[in-house]
Design a protein around this motif. Sequence first.
Motif, PDB file in Angstrom:
ATOM      1  N   ALA A 192      95.855 160.673  49.056  1.00 37.57           N
ATOM      2  CA  ALA A 192      96.619 159.945  50.072  1.00 37.57           C
ATOM      3  C   ALA A 192      98.106 160.192  49.844  1.00 37.57           C
ATOM      4  N   PRO A 193      98.681 161.212  50.503  1.00 38.49           N
ATOM      5  CA  PRO A 193     100.086 161.554  50.280  1.00 38.49           C
ATOM      6  C   PRO A 193     101.054 160.407  50.555  1.00 38.49           C
ATOM      7  N   SER A 194     100.658 159.447  51.374  1.00 38.98           N
ATOM      8  CA  SER A 194     101.568 158.339  51.704  1.00 38.98           C
ATOM      9  C   SER A 194     101.631 157.283  50.600  1.00 38.98           C
ATOM     10  N   HIS A 195     100.731 157.334  49.636  1.00 43.23           N
ATOM     11  CA  HIS A 195     100.748 156.374  48.533  1.00 43.23           C
ATOM     12  C   HIS A 195     101.619 156.882  47.387  1.00 43.23           C
ATOM     13  N   LYS A 196     102.079 155.951  46.585  1.00 39.59           N
ATOM     14  CA  LYS A 196     103.002 156.261  45.493  1.00 39.59           C
ATOM     15  C   LYS A 196     102.462 157.368  44.578  1.00 39.59           C
TER      16      LYS A 196
ATOM     17  N   GLU B  81      99.876 159.244  45.300  1.00 39.14           N
ATOM     18  CA  GLU B  81      99.133 160.136  46.180  1.00 39.14           C
ATOM     19  C   GLU B  81      97.616 159.983  46.039  1.00 39.14           C
TER      20      GLU B  81
ATOM     21  N   ARG C 235      94.423 156.823  46.365  1.00 40.71           N
ATOM     22  CA  ARG C 235      94.046 155.446  46.660  1.00 40.71           C
ATOM     23  C   ARG C 235      92.538 155.304  46.489  1.00 40.71           C
TER      24      ARG C 235
END
Length: 143
Positions: free
Chosen positions: A106-110, A112, A114
């Motif tokens: 998940a590139p949008s998570h800190k 990457e 989740r």
Amino acid sequence: MKLSKLKVLTSDELKEIHENTLQLLEEVGVRVESEEIRDLLKKYGALIPEEKNGEFVKFPTNLILDNIKKVPKEFTLWGPDGSYDFTINMSSTKFGTFGAAINMYAPSHKKEIRKSKLEDTINHIRVVNELDNIDCSHMDVWP
């Protein structure tokens, strides 16, 4: 179209894997968290040593070899509503997915990464359903 049988390992390599697997199952065992399942396995001849909180189950080689003889030469897997099925046997090749998708990229998570969600499993099944060469999905219960 008839596919050739895919052969990746030699007979000697398969024999070595089988022998080592039997040894691991007999000497190390498998962790089984469910007391109910451990009791059932014990009923059928598995051993439950006291070490490691009694959660490990060991399988004597003769128990495994005797039960391998009982496995049917073929069986059918059915979809939940009966509209889909296919037969597993020694003369045809079936392809399925495999994986324990506990975490997702998940590139949008800190970091990457989740944790998986039900939506991820649903999307996985939708993709597999559209792939003509994949017969079934084996990941569905992991997340």
